[in-house]
Design a protein around this motif. Structure first.
Motif, PDB file in Angstrom:
ATOM      1  N   ILE A  53       0.899  -1.117  -0.051  1.00 35.71           N
ATOM      2  CA  ILE A  53      -0.108   0.005   0.061  1.00 35.71           C
ATOM      3  C   ILE A  53       0.928   1.235   0.020  1.00 35.71           C
ATOM      4  O   ILE A  53       1.839   1.338   0.727  1.00 35.71           O
ATOM      5  CB  ILE A  53      -0.900  -0.032   0.974  1.00 35.71           C
ATOM      6  N   GLY A  54       0.768   2.083  -1.149  1.00 39.14           N
ATOM      7  CA  GLY A  54       1.518   3.395  -0.897  1.00 39.14           C
ATOM      8  C   GLY A  54       0.957   4.334  -2.283  1.00 39.14           C
ATOM      9  O   GLY A  54       0.184   4.094  -2.756  1.00 39.14           O
ATOM     10  N   ASN A  55       1.693   5.345  -2.595  1.00 36.05           N
ATOM     11  CA  ASN A  55       1.524   6.148  -3.365  1.00 36.05           C
ATOM     12  C   ASN A  55       1.972   5.722  -4.916  1.00 36.05           C
ATOM     13  O   ASN A  55       2.799   4.748  -4.699  1.00 36.05           O
ATOM     14  CB  ASN A  55       2.139   7.763  -3.351  1.00 36.05           C
ATOM     15  N   GLU A  56       1.894   6.228  -5.933  1.00 36.54           N
ATOM     16  CA  GLU A  56       2.211   5.866  -7.186  1.00 36.54           C
ATOM     17  C   GLU A  56       3.682   5.628  -7.284  1.00 36.54           C
ATOM     18  O   GLU A  56       4.144   4.474  -7.977  1.00 36.54           O
ATOM     19  CB  GLU A  56       1.792   6.698  -8.247  1.00 36.54           C
ATOM     20  N   GLU A  57       4.366   6.654  -6.819  1.00 43.29           N
ATOM     21  CA  GLU A  57       5.850   6.238  -6.790  1.00 43.29           C
ATOM     22  C   GLU A  57       6.451   4.952  -6.118  1.00 43.29           C
ATOM     23  O   GLU A  57       7.303   4.351  -6.665  1.00 43.29           O
ATOM     24  CB  GLU A  57       6.699   7.712  -6.392  1.00 43.29           C
ATOM     25  N   TYR A  58       5.991   4.961  -4.935  1.00 46.17           N
ATOM     26  CA  TYR A  58       6.133   3.801  -4.217  1.00 46.17           C
ATOM     27  C   TYR A  58       5.787   2.470  -4.767  1.00 46.17           C
ATOM     28  O   TYR A  58       6.878   1.518  -5.021  1.00 46.17           O
ATOM     29  CB  TYR A  58       5.698   3.779  -2.638  1.00 46.17           C
ATOM     30  N   LEU A  59       4.689   2.465  -5.452  1.00 48.21           N
ATOM     31  CA  LEU A  59       4.409   1.059  -5.926  1.00 48.21           C
ATOM     32  C   LEU A  59       5.018   0.873  -7.342  1.00 48.21           C
ATOM     33  O   LEU A  59       5.317  -0.303  -7.610  1.00 48.21           O
ATOM     34  CB  LEU A  59       2.796   1.400  -6.181  1.00 48.21           C
ATOM     35  N   ALA A  60       5.257   1.824  -7.989  1.00 47.54           N
ATOM     36  CA  ALA A  60       5.924   1.856  -9.367  1.00 47.54           C
ATOM     37  C   ALA A  60       7.583   1.108  -9.143  1.00 47.54           C
ATOM     38  O   ALA A  60       8.021   0.487 -10.205  1.00 47.54           O
ATOM     39  CB  ALA A  60       6.073   3.141  -9.991  1.00 47.54           C
ATOM     40  N   ASN A  61       7.933   1.317  -7.968  1.00 45.59           N
ATOM     41  CA  ASN A  61       9.385   0.846  -7.946  1.00 45.59           C
ATOM     42  C   ASN A  61       9.706  -0.455  -7.036  1.00 45.59           C
ATOM     43  O   ASN A  61      10.722  -0.819  -6.864  1.00 45.59           O
ATOM     44  CB  ASN A  61      10.257   2.039  -6.987  1.00 45.59           C
ATOM     45  N   LEU A  62       8.346  -1.226  -6.831  1.00 50.33           N
ATOM     46  CA  LEU A  62       8.491  -2.230  -6.234  1.00 50.33           C
ATOM     47  C   LEU A  62       8.846  -3.592  -7.054  1.00 50.33           C
ATOM     48  O   LEU A  62       8.441  -3.472  -8.381  1.00 50.33           O
ATOM     49  CB  LEU A  62       7.292  -2.865  -5.599  1.00 50.33           C
ATOM     50  N   GLN A  63       9.441  -4.593  -6.766  1.00 44.85           N
ATOM     51  CA  GLN A  63       9.896  -5.816  -7.374  1.00 44.85           C
ATOM     52  C   GLN A  63       8.632  -7.015  -6.472  1.00 44.85           C
ATOM     53  O   GLN A  63       8.890  -7.162  -5.447  1.00 44.85           O
ATOM     54  CB  GLN A  63      10.985  -6.287  -7.198  1.00 44.85           C
ATOM     55  N   VAL A  64       7.751  -7.059  -7.389  1.00 44.82           N
ATOM     56  CA  VAL A  64       6.500  -8.140  -6.696  1.00 44.82           C
ATOM     57  C   VAL A  64       6.428  -9.265  -7.778  1.00 44.82           C
ATOM     58  O   VAL A  64       6.652  -9.440  -8.647  1.00 44.82           O
ATOM     59  CB  VAL A  64       5.030  -7.057  -6.855  1.00 44.82           C
ATOM     60  N   ASN A  65       5.665 -10.213  -7.020  1.00 43.13           N
ATOM     61  CA  ASN A  65       5.223 -11.473  -7.480  1.00 43.13           C
ATOM     62  C   ASN A  65       4.097 -11.308  -8.122  1.00 43.13           C
ATOM     63  O   ASN A  65       3.083 -10.264  -7.985  1.00 43.13           O
ATOM     64  CB  ASN A  65       5.302 -12.514  -6.584  1.00 43.13           C
ATOM     65  N   ASP A  66       3.581 -12.350  -9.001  1.00 43.98           N
ATOM     66  CA  ASP A  66       2.244 -12.432  -9.700  1.00 43.98           C
ATOM     67  C   ASP A  66       1.287 -12.195  -8.699  1.00 43.98           C
ATOM     68  O   ASP A  66       0.086 -11.667  -9.284  1.00 43.98           O
ATOM     69  CB  ASP A  66       2.113 -13.645 -10.527  1.00 43.98           C
ATOM     70  N   ASN A  67       1.187 -13.060  -7.647  1.00 43.68           N
ATOM     71  CA  ASN A  67       0.163 -13.016  -6.721  1.00 43.68           C
ATOM     72  C   ASN A  67      -0.193 -11.743  -5.821  1.00 43.68           C
ATOM     73  O   ASN A  67      -0.967 -11.564  -4.949  1.00 43.68           O
ATOM     74  CB  ASN A  67       0.027 -14.184  -5.681  1.00 43.68           C
ATOM     75  N   ASP A  68       1.021 -10.771  -5.684  1.00 41.85           N
ATOM     76  CA  ASP A  68       1.014  -9.732  -4.630  1.00 41.85           C
ATOM     77  C   ASP A  68      -0.039  -8.700  -5.335  1.00 41.85           C
ATOM     78  O   ASP A  68      -0.319  -8.646  -6.505  1.00 41.85           O
ATOM     79  CB  ASP A  68       2.325  -9.132  -4.911  1.00 41.85           C
ATOM     80  N   ILE A  69      -0.568  -7.936  -4.336  1.00 46.09           N
ATOM     81  CA  ILE A  69      -1.505  -6.824  -4.664  1.00 46.09           C
ATOM     82  C   ILE A  69      -1.132  -5.606  -4.497  1.00 46.09           C
ATOM     83  O   ILE A  69      -0.294  -5.343  -3.386  1.00 46.09           O
ATOM     84  CB  ILE A  69      -2.659  -7.202  -3.591  1.00 46.09           C
ATOM     85  N   LEU A  70      -1.324  -4.778  -5.269  1.00 44.44           N
ATOM     86  CA  LEU A  70      -0.815  -3.203  -5.165  1.00 44.44           C
ATOM     87  C   LEU A  70      -2.105  -2.221  -4.730  1.00 44.44           C
ATOM     88  O   LEU A  70      -2.968  -2.350  -5.656  1.00 44.44           O
ATOM     89  CB  LEU A  70      -0.167  -2.833  -6.377  1.00 44.44           C
TER      90      LEU A  70
END
Length: 163
Positions: A53-70
């Motif tokens: 959970i976060g703002n656009e900039e934070y979410l754009a810079n994450l390395q996530v897996n297919d099942n992760d939720i943004l």
């Protein structure tokens, strides 16, 4: 004319389904299992992955897996929380876990954003329903939990139909 007839048939089938289900459907009970994380980039863990959970900039810079939720937090600017690619979660229990995580996030970080768990459950189910029908996919790919939609989705008829 044939397209109109087809749409009328869909509306009649949906209406009959709603009436039937509301007459015989029991109240849906759920017992979500999730964990709020304290020492991780993710805010929480649900049964199939992490929730960020976060703002656009934070979410754009994450390395996530297919099942992760943004989850985009726009509570301070638009009184809104948005779940990206919400259509991918078609299991009601998983949706409930994620909604409970969002509800806990609001309790820990209070703002003027105010949505009930029930209205979020219903809105998400409605979005998925229309996404599956290929109806307005640009609007139903993600779900936005805006304050001004609380009353629209806090309907006992809709809740009974979708749960």
């Amino acid at each position: 004319m044939k397209k109109l007839d087809k749409n009328v048939k869909y509306v009649l089938i949906l209406s009959a389904s709603i009436l039937t289900i509301t007459a015989f459907h029991k109240e849906y009970e759920y017992h979500p299992e999730y964990e709020i994380l304290s020492n991780d980039d993710a805010y929480a863990k649900y049964s199939n992955g992490n929730v960020y959970i976060g703002n656009e900039e934070y979410l754009a810079n994450l390395q996530v897996n297919d099942n992760d939720i943004l989850v985009l937090d726009e509570r301070m600017t638009n009184n809104n929380i948005k779940i990206y690619d919400s259509y991918k979660i078609d299991d009601a229990d998983m949706r409930n876990e994620i909604i409970c995580i969002i509800d806990e996030y609001e309790r820990q970080n209070p703002t003027d954003w105010d949505r009930s768990v029930e209205s979020m459950r219903c809105e998400w189910a409605v979005h998925n329903f229309f996404y599956d029908l290929n109806f307005k996919k640009s609007s139903t790919t993600d779900v936005d939990f805006e304050n001004d939609e609380e009353n629209r989705y806090k309907s006992k008829v809709l809740t009974r139909y979708f749960y």
